[in-house]
Motif scaffolding. Structure first.
Motif, PDB file in Angstrom:
ATOM      1  N   GLY A   1       0.681  -1.121   0.145  1.00  0.00           N
ATOM      2  CA  GLY A   1       0.004  -0.071  -0.029  1.00  0.00           C
ATOM      3  C   GLY A   1       0.943   1.237  -0.005  1.00  0.00           C
ATOM      4  N   ASN A   2       2.152   1.233  -0.354  1.00  0.00           N
ATOM      5  CA  ASN A   2       2.901   2.449  -0.245  1.00  0.00           C
ATOM      6  C   ASN A   2       2.969   2.782  -1.821  1.00  0.00           C
ATOM      7  N   ALA A   3       3.619   1.939  -2.742  1.00  0.00           N
ATOM      8  CA  ALA A   3       3.991   2.281  -4.022  1.00  0.00           C
ATOM      9  C   ALA A   3       2.430   2.665  -4.903  1.00  0.00           C
ATOM     10  N   SER A   4       1.420   1.998  -4.360  1.00  0.00           N
ATOM     11  CA  SER A   4       0.253   2.504  -4.894  1.00  0.00           C
ATOM     12  C   SER A   4      -0.226   3.728  -4.677  1.00  0.00           C
ATOM     13  N   GLN A   5      -0.008   4.261  -3.530  1.00  0.00           N
ATOM     14  CA  GLN A   5      -0.283   5.657  -3.448  1.00  0.00           C
ATOM     15  C   GLN A   5       0.319   6.565  -4.335  1.00  0.00           C
ATOM     16  N   LYS A   6       1.699   6.271  -4.643  1.00  0.00           N
ATOM     17  CA  LYS A   6       2.744   7.066  -5.338  1.00  0.00           C
ATOM     18  C   LYS A   6       2.023   7.146  -6.820  1.00  0.00           C
ATOM     19  N   ALA A   7       1.662   5.760  -7.022  1.00  0.00           N
ATOM     20  CA  ALA A   7       1.070   5.528  -8.493  1.00  0.00           C
ATOM     21  C   ALA A   7      -0.259   6.300  -8.667  1.00  0.00           C
ATOM     22  N   THR A   8      -1.176   6.293  -7.403  1.00  0.00           N
ATOM     23  CA  THR A   8      -2.431   6.791  -7.666  1.00  0.00           C
ATOM     24  C   THR A   8      -2.144   8.413  -7.731  1.00  0.00           C
ATOM     25  N   ARG A   9      -1.327   8.964  -7.027  1.00  0.00           N
ATOM     26  CA  ARG A   9      -1.295  10.145  -7.068  1.00  0.00           C
ATOM     27  C   ARG A   9      -0.489  10.718  -8.403  1.00  0.00           C
ATOM     28  N   GLU A  10       0.331  10.095  -9.041  1.00  0.00           N
ATOM     29  CA  GLU A  10       0.968  10.320 -10.428  1.00  0.00           C
ATOM     30  C   GLU A  10      -0.352  10.466 -11.414  1.00  0.00           C
ATOM     31  N   LEU A  11      -1.000   9.150 -11.255  1.00  0.00           N
ATOM     32  CA  LEU A  11      -2.088   9.116 -12.269  1.00  0.00           C
ATOM     33  C   LEU A  11      -3.079  10.486 -12.208  1.00  0.00           C
ATOM     34  N   LYS A  12      -3.388  10.689 -11.034  1.00  0.00           N
ATOM     35  CA  LYS A  12      -4.499  11.834 -10.831  1.00  0.00           C
ATOM     36  C   LYS A  12      -3.914  13.059 -11.355  1.00  0.00           C
ATOM     37  N   ASN A  13      -2.597  13.379 -11.235  1.00  0.00           N
ATOM     38  CA  ASN A  13      -1.997  14.430 -11.659  1.00  0.00           C
ATOM     39  C   ASN A  13      -1.767  14.616 -13.121  1.00  0.00           C
ATOM     40  N   ARG A  14      -1.620  13.364 -13.763  1.00  0.00           N
ATOM     41  CA  ARG A  14      -1.165  13.367 -15.205  1.00  0.00           C
ATOM     42  C   ARG A  14      -2.122  12.739 -16.221  1.00  0.00           C
ATOM     43  N   LEU A  15      -3.124  12.178 -15.772  1.00  0.00           N
ATOM     44  CA  LEU A  15      -4.383  11.658 -16.712  1.00  0.00           C
ATOM     45  C   LEU A  15      -5.057  13.091 -17.260  1.00  0.00           C
ATOM     46  N   GLU A  16      -5.342  12.707 -18.690  1.00  0.00           N
ATOM     47  CA  GLU A  16      -6.234  13.873 -19.144  1.00  0.00           C
ATOM     48  C   GLU A  16      -7.629  13.277 -19.092  1.00  0.00           C
ATOM     49  N   GLU A  17      -7.753  12.168 -18.862  1.00  0.00           N
ATOM     50  CA  GLU A  17      -9.293  11.528 -18.655  1.00  0.00           C
ATOM     51  C   GLU A  17      -9.985  12.357 -17.593  1.00  0.00           C
ATOM     52  N   GLU A  18     -11.153  12.736 -18.036  1.00  0.00           N
ATOM     53  CA  GLU A  18     -11.999  13.475 -16.778  1.00  0.00           C
ATOM     54  C   GLU A  18     -12.891  12.528 -16.182  1.00  0.00           C
ATOM     55  N   ASN A  19     -13.544  12.875 -15.186  1.00  0.00           N
ATOM     56  CA  ASN A  19     -14.759  11.762 -14.739  1.00  0.00           C
ATOM     57  C   ASN A  19     -14.218  10.531 -14.204  1.00  0.00           C
ATOM     58  N   VAL A  20     -12.972  10.397 -13.924  1.00  0.00           N
ATOM     59  CA  VAL A  20     -12.349   9.004 -13.532  1.00  0.00           C
ATOM     60  C   VAL A  20     -12.283   8.886 -12.019  1.00  0.00           C
ATOM     61  N   GLU A  21     -12.533   8.020 -11.366  1.00  0.00           N
ATOM     62  CA  GLU A  21     -12.285   7.716 -10.054  1.00  0.00           C
ATOM     63  C   GLU A  21     -11.008   6.861  -9.615  1.00  0.00           C
ATOM     64  N   ILE A  22     -10.051   7.238  -9.273  1.00  0.00           N
ATOM     65  CA  ILE A  22      -8.690   6.530  -9.023  1.00  0.00           C
ATOM     66  C   ILE A  22      -8.574   6.430  -7.604  1.00  0.00           C
ATOM     67  N   LYS A  23      -8.581   5.091  -6.975  1.00  0.00           N
ATOM     68  CA  LYS A  23      -8.279   4.849  -5.553  1.00  0.00           C
ATOM     69  C   LYS A  23      -7.254   3.823  -5.406  1.00  0.00           C
TER      70      LYS A  23
END
Length: 402
Positions: free
Chosen positions: A360-382
């Motif tokens: 549950g550590n690397a997944s937090q980093k990946a989630t934050r990276e995806l939230k910051n960089r994904l162009e897709e709107e209205n997607v829920e990432i957890k």
């Protein structure tokens, strides 16, 4: 030296007493000596096994852990039958079966600056079987203060090394060689980096030889010398270490560590494995909550961001492999974008993406990276709290772990 060898001891140790370097006099020295093994793990098991077989008089073992299945490929004192037992109990039970002439002392605690001096002062030689910088600095400083030789070893993947610190006035201590700790989080242990079980066996046996020689009055080969072993190439290399540093804060001419040990967690810039906290609570789900998503057959994407080597051992069937390194540095974000476009074809449908790693550590980093960089709107990432280890504990206990 007023001790004598019994009939059983004479027969038991006869082959090594025939070595002129040992003889009866050396065997009596072994019988009157004591060794502390710090860590009943991959290094401590083989070293304590051969120290016991050689007839060391008193053997102490310190370890606060219990036996786990993942220990058994390298920690050869333990067995399937002792899983869940304290390692010191498992180790001593096995060692007593090997040699009842040895006095064993169990210390089922974690070595700290509060107890180190009181425990170590009762032994002649210390064998270091730990795997982290904090413990190495602690042991080195304590051995310098108490004037004890420290037989140090380490093993990772196919490689191992051994040296003897603080043997005499010329031999450096650990701080002489490594005056500053490595940056926090940069040291890999075998739980994360892996180790071939026989490698700590080789290093642990070499540690036993050095401790036996010191106890018998023979100069160790690796005092001031670092032995490097590469199991892949089968090669041994020797590196000559510099002598003690005059300005060493532990063993130098004007040391600052003179009576009390320091705060080693603060010195190394770490604490006792605090959980990473990058995301807000609403950006995370528990393994039970994700299990409900699976059971209800909600359309979603599960991304496993562990290294591929770990995923090859075990992963959830519906997980898509995109390691964190690819998300951060390569094409991982675009891969996720393509997955979203392929999976969610209706504009109005909810788009859910879950991210999993080992703990549950690397997944937090990946989630934050995806939230910051994904162009897709209205997607829920957890991300999934606790990762696949928590999943194995709380949802699927039959899932094998590593």
């Amino acid at each position: 030296m007023d001790q004598k060898l019994s009939k059983d001891e004479t027969a038991r140790y006869s082959r090594q007493m025939l070595c002129p370097e040992i003889g009866k006099r050396g065997q009596l020295k072994l019988k009157s000596s004591s060794v502390l093994i710090v860590g009943a793990g991959g290094l401590g098991c083989p070293s304590s096994l051969y120290l016991t077989a050689a007839g060391i008089g008193r053997l102490g073992i310190i370890d606060s852990d219990v036996v786990e299945t993942s220990n058994l490929h390298r920690q050869v004192l333990h067995s399937e039958g002792t899983r869940g037992a304290a390692k010191v109990d498992s180790a001593v039970e096995r060692l007593q079966q090997l040699n009842s002439n040895v006095a064993f002392e169990k210390h089922p605690v974690r070595l700290t600056r509060a107890n180190a001096l009181d425990i170590i002062r009762n032994y002649d030689i210390v064998v270091d079987g730990t795997d982290n910088p904090m413990a190495r600095y602690l042991l080195s400083d304590a051995c310098v203060l108490l004037k004890k030789p420290l037989v140090s070893g380490s093993a990772l993947r196919f490689e191992g090394q051994i040296t003897v610190y603080n043997y005499d006035q010329d031999t450096p201590c650990y701080r002489c060689v490594f005056p500053e700790p490595p940056p926090a989080g940069t040291v890999t242990n075998c739980a994360d980096g892996g180790v071939l079980g026989v490698v700590p066996g080789i290093i642990g046996n070499l540690q036993a030889i050095e401790a036996i020689k010191i106890a018998a009055g023979i100069a160790p080969a690796y005092a001031g010398v670092l032995l490097l072993y590469d199991g892949l190439s089968g090669k041994f290399r020797h590196v000559q270490l510099r002598k003690r540093k005059d300005d060493c804060i532990s063993c130098g001419k004007t040391p600052s560590i003179t009576t009390d040990l320091i705060d080693y967690e603060a010195f190394c810039g770490v604490t006792c494995a605090p959980p990473v906290k990058i995301l807000a609570p609403e950006e995370r789900v528990t393994v039970q909550e994700y299990s409900s998503v699976l059971q209800s057959k909600q359309k979603h994407i599960l991304i496993d961001v562990r290294p591929q080597l770990q995923q090859d051992i075990i992963k959830l069937d519906n997980a898509v492999s995109i390691p964190l390194a690819r998300i951060v540095k390569e094409d991982g974000v675009q891969m996720v974008q393509d997955l979203i476009d392929k999976t969610f074809t209706e504009p109005s449908e909810p788009k859910k993406v879950f991210v999993m790693c080992r703990r549950g550590n690397a997944s937090q980093k990946a989630t934050r990276e995806l939230k910051n960089r994904l162009e897709e709107e209205n997607v829920e990432i957890k991300d999934i709290i606790g990762g696949i280890e928590q999943w194995s504990t709380d949802v699927d206990p039959e899932l094998p772990m590593y």
